[in-house]
Design a protein around this motif. Sequence first.
Motif, PDB file in Angstrom:
ATOM      1  N   SER A 210       0.815  -1.223   0.000  1.00 46.83           N
ATOM      2  CA  SER A 210       0.000   0.000   0.000  1.00 46.83           C
ATOM      3  C   SER A 210       0.846   1.270   0.000  1.00 46.83           C
ATOM      4  CB  SER A 210      -0.916   0.000   1.218  1.00 46.83           C
ATOM      5  OG  SER A 210      -0.130  -0.072   2.395  1.00 46.83           O
ATOM      6  N   ASN A 211       2.161   1.132  -0.199  1.00 42.87           N
ATOM      7  CA  ASN A 211       2.986   2.339  -0.278  1.00 42.87           C
ATOM      8  C   ASN A 211       2.621   3.131  -1.518  1.00 42.87           C
ATOM      9  OD1 ASN A 211       4.599   1.917   2.029  1.00 42.87           O
ATOM     10  ND2 ASN A 211       5.742   0.378   0.935  1.00 42.87           N
ATOM     11  N   LYS A 212       2.353   4.388  -1.354  1.00 39.38           N
ATOM     12  CA  LYS A 212       1.964   5.222  -2.491  1.00 39.38           C
ATOM     13  C   LYS A 212       3.163   6.050  -2.931  1.00 39.38           C
ATOM     14  CE  LYS A 212      -3.032   5.557  -1.886  1.00 39.38           C
ATOM     15  NZ  LYS A 212      -3.141   4.290  -1.152  1.00 39.38           N
ATOM     16  N   TYR A 213       3.727   5.678  -4.061  1.00 37.88           N
ATOM     17  CA  TYR A 213       4.872   6.419  -4.591  1.00 37.88           C
ATOM     18  C   TYR A 213       4.435   7.237  -5.789  1.00 37.88           C
ATOM     19  CZ  TYR A 213       7.320   2.681  -2.067  1.00 37.88           C
ATOM     20  OH  TYR A 213       7.759   1.790  -1.124  1.00 37.88           O
ATOM     21  N   ARG A 214       5.309   8.175  -6.140  1.00 37.97           N
ATOM     22  CA  ARG A 214       5.099   8.902  -7.382  1.00 37.97           C
ATOM     23  C   ARG A 214       5.384   7.942  -8.544  1.00 37.97           C
ATOM     24  NH1 ARG A 214       8.348  14.232  -6.960  1.00 37.97           N
ATOM     25  NH2 ARG A 214       7.151  14.247  -5.039  1.00 37.97           N
TER      26      ARG A 214
ATOM     27  N   PRO B  36      11.231   3.081  -3.537  1.00 41.43           N
ATOM     28  CA  PRO B  36      12.173   2.302  -2.736  1.00 41.43           C
ATOM     29  C   PRO B  36      13.564   2.288  -3.369  1.00 41.43           C
ATOM     30  CG  PRO B  36      10.696   0.851  -3.946  1.00 41.43           C
ATOM     31  CD  PRO B  36      10.212   2.244  -4.190  1.00 41.43           C
ATOM     32  N   TYR B  37      14.576   2.067  -2.531  1.00 42.90           N
ATOM     33  CA  TYR B  37      15.952   1.983  -3.032  1.00 42.90           C
ATOM     34  C   TYR B  37      16.765   1.104  -2.105  1.00 42.90           C
ATOM     35  CZ  TYR B  37      16.772   5.510   0.578  1.00 42.90           C
ATOM     36  OH  TYR B  37      16.812   6.188   1.760  1.00 42.90           O
ATOM     37  N   SER B  38      17.788   0.462  -2.680  1.00 42.77           N
ATOM     38  CA  SER B  38      18.714  -0.336  -1.879  1.00 42.77           C
ATOM     39  C   SER B  38      19.811   0.568  -1.375  1.00 42.77           C
ATOM     40  CB  SER B  38      19.341  -1.441  -2.731  1.00 42.77           C
ATOM     41  OG  SER B  38      18.414  -2.438  -3.004  1.00 42.77           O
TER      42      SER B  38
ATOM     43  N   HIS C 180      13.415  -3.855  -4.625  1.00 42.63           N
ATOM     44  CA  HIS C 180      11.948  -3.791  -4.642  1.00 42.63           C
ATOM     45  C   HIS C 180      11.553  -2.645  -5.567  1.00 42.63           C
ATOM     46  CE1 HIS C 180      11.450  -6.398  -1.037  1.00 42.63           C
ATOM     47  NE2 HIS C 180      12.583  -5.868  -0.688  1.00 42.63           N
ATOM     48  N   ALA C 181      10.988  -2.956  -6.708  1.00 44.05           N
ATOM     49  CA  ALA C 181      10.594  -1.914  -7.654  1.00 44.05           C
ATOM     50  C   ALA C 181       9.377  -1.146  -7.128  1.00 44.05           C
ATOM     51  CB  ALA C 181      10.263  -2.535  -9.014  1.00 44.05           C
TER      52      ALA C 181
ATOM     53  N   LYS D  64      23.401   5.064  -8.413  1.00 39.77           N
ATOM     54  CA  LYS D  64      22.412   6.072  -8.050  1.00 39.77           C
ATOM     55  C   LYS D  64      21.286   5.484  -7.229  1.00 39.77           C
ATOM     56  CE  LYS D  64      21.607   7.143 -12.362  1.00 39.77           C
ATOM     57  NZ  LYS D  64      21.086   7.812 -13.554  1.00 39.77           N
ATOM     58  N   LYS D  65      20.758   6.318  -6.392  1.00 41.32           N
ATOM     59  CA  LYS D  65      19.661   5.926  -5.503  1.00 41.32           C
ATOM     60  C   LYS D  65      18.434   5.573  -6.343  1.00 41.32           C
ATOM     61  CE  LYS D  65      16.575   8.130  -2.173  1.00 41.32           C
ATOM     62  NZ  LYS D  65      16.292   9.365  -1.435  1.00 41.32           N
ATOM     63  N   GLY D  66      17.955   4.349  -6.153  1.00 43.61           N
ATOM     64  CA  GLY D  66      16.760   3.914  -6.880  1.00 43.61           C
ATOM     65  C   GLY D  66      17.023   3.458  -8.304  1.00 43.61           C
ATOM     66  N   GLY D  67      18.291   3.439  -8.722  1.00 44.53           N
ATOM     67  CA  GLY D  67      18.606   3.065 -10.094  1.00 44.53           C
ATOM     68  C   GLY D  67      18.212   1.634 -10.416  1.00 44.53           C
ATOM     69  N   LEU D  68      18.561   0.704  -9.533  1.00 49.02           N
ATOM     70  CA  LEU D  68      18.218  -0.704  -9.744  1.00 49.02           C
ATOM     71  C   LEU D  68      16.711  -0.885  -9.776  1.00 49.02           C
ATOM     72  CD1 LEU D  68      20.753  -2.257  -7.245  1.00 49.02           C
ATOM     73  CD2 LEU D  68      20.846  -2.487  -9.712  1.00 49.02           C
ATOM     74  N   GLU D  69      16.041  -0.228  -8.856  1.00 53.86           N
ATOM     75  CA  GLU D  69      14.600  -0.397  -8.716  1.00 53.86           C
ATOM     76  C   GLU D  69      13.866   0.130  -9.957  1.00 53.86           C
ATOM     77  OE1 GLU D  69      16.665   0.684  -6.416  1.00 53.86           O
ATOM     78  OE2 GLU D  69      16.418  -0.806  -4.831  1.00 53.86           O
ATOM     79  N   VAL D  70      14.270   1.284 -10.434  1.00 49.50           N
ATOM     80  CA  VAL D  70      13.612   1.866 -11.606  1.00 49.50           C
ATOM     81  C   VAL D  70      13.950   1.066 -12.863  1.00 49.50           C
ATOM     82  CG1 VAL D  70      13.518   3.936 -13.064  1.00 49.50           C
ATOM     83  CG2 VAL D  70      13.458   4.153 -10.596  1.00 49.50           C
ATOM     84  N   ASN D  71      15.162   0.531 -12.924  1.00 49.71           N
ATOM     85  CA  ASN D  71      15.542  -0.307 -14.070  1.00 49.71           C
ATOM     86  C   ASN D  71      14.659  -1.555 -14.124  1.00 49.71           C
ATOM     87  OD1 ASN D  71      17.215  -0.476 -16.333  1.00 49.71           O
ATOM     88  ND2 ASN D  71      18.682  -1.796 -15.294  1.00 49.71           N
TER      89      ASN D  71
END
Lengths: 199, 201
Positions: free
Chosen positions: A70-74, A95-97, B34-35, B173-180
């Motif tokens: 339910s996370n609402k992202y852009r 989200p990001y690693s 996690h995308a 970059k932050k979120g690069g893997l996820e957006v890819n």
Amino acid sequence: MKMNSVIAWFCLSVSFAVPLRANEVLDAREITMPPSGAQVMVRENSKTGKPYVVITDSQNPRTDLASLDSNKYRRPDYRMLEKNVTAKDVGYDGPYSSKKKIYILAATLATAGATAAVVGPALFPAAAATGAAGGSVAVPAAAAAVGGSALAVAAKKYQDHFQNLPDDYSRESESKIIETETDFYKMFVEKKTNKPFQS
Amino acid sequence: MNHRQQAERSFFYPLCFLPFVLCSCVAIYGWNIHAPGLLSDEFARDIPQVSKRVALYIPEGQKEFISKDKGTRWSDPQTYYIGEAFVPMLIESFQSGFTEFVLLEALPNPEIMSQYAIDAVVVSEIKDFKNRKTLPAQGLDVYTETAVFNRDLKLIRRFETRGTSEAKGTFAKKGGLEVNLNAAIEGSLRETVLQVQDALK
């Protein structure tokens, strides 16, 4: 309001499948569905808020799709994949690693007096820079002795393709029709052992 | 403190942490990708909406599909949570591509199809995932297989799709893997919806 309208169009459209007596007008809530065991409900897409109709089996309800994240992202902006564009430039809030946890572990072991191979962040800023590009955080000595040649082999394998990759990103898609004669039961009911491949 | 005690102490602490690290290697040392699980604005702009009542059935286990393909032998451990993003994006893509979309959680049968006047039911599942990684760049491929059935549950069309996204510096970059990853999934769904629309013409 949106959910009510979704329920209304679906019930009214189904009502044409139900024979009506002459000059009789039924309210959407008064329509009696033939017993098929299915249950109609409206659910909201947890990410977009857009409602949709769900037909579920009241005897065997599925729960795996009900608990959507339910996370609402852009909405993602793929310009972020360009070489010199950062997440901040496009307002990415998804989200990001993080590599922070790797450095926390290294610092913990170093503080505990370990003589093991992992070292703290202050000792390999240069390796962090290469690690940022290649995604490898490793023992510096071991990486130089063993990882260097293997990385060179792996890099050469895809060199022909990636050397021409533009600084902007590349996205492509394709589809291919599979010629076969079958039906739903043969594909998904009889062959229950045909599970999705997991690499 | 003599040398023997110093040597014992220097080995003691790593041994304490070793089981913990081995048991949860990826969680402590590695990447969990996690995308966002949302379609971009391009999808609704590029894919027209078709006036059809289409049901979607998602087989069991799709949401749990993950891949630990790290691309090369010497890369950091990576876990891609593909199914977690694929399922909501699949639902959203059908909401966008068809005016009357129904999610079928019950097993499809001809009685349900005729009772609710559903034109076709679509079943889509992830088949494969590939991580093509080098030092400067990363390419992700998401493969799906989709089948379209009519009201009698006879096959109309069966097809495979591939969605690919390649970019440089995704790890940096932050979120690069996820957006890819998100872009690769969206690519496969773009082909899926277009094929289904074509099959139902």
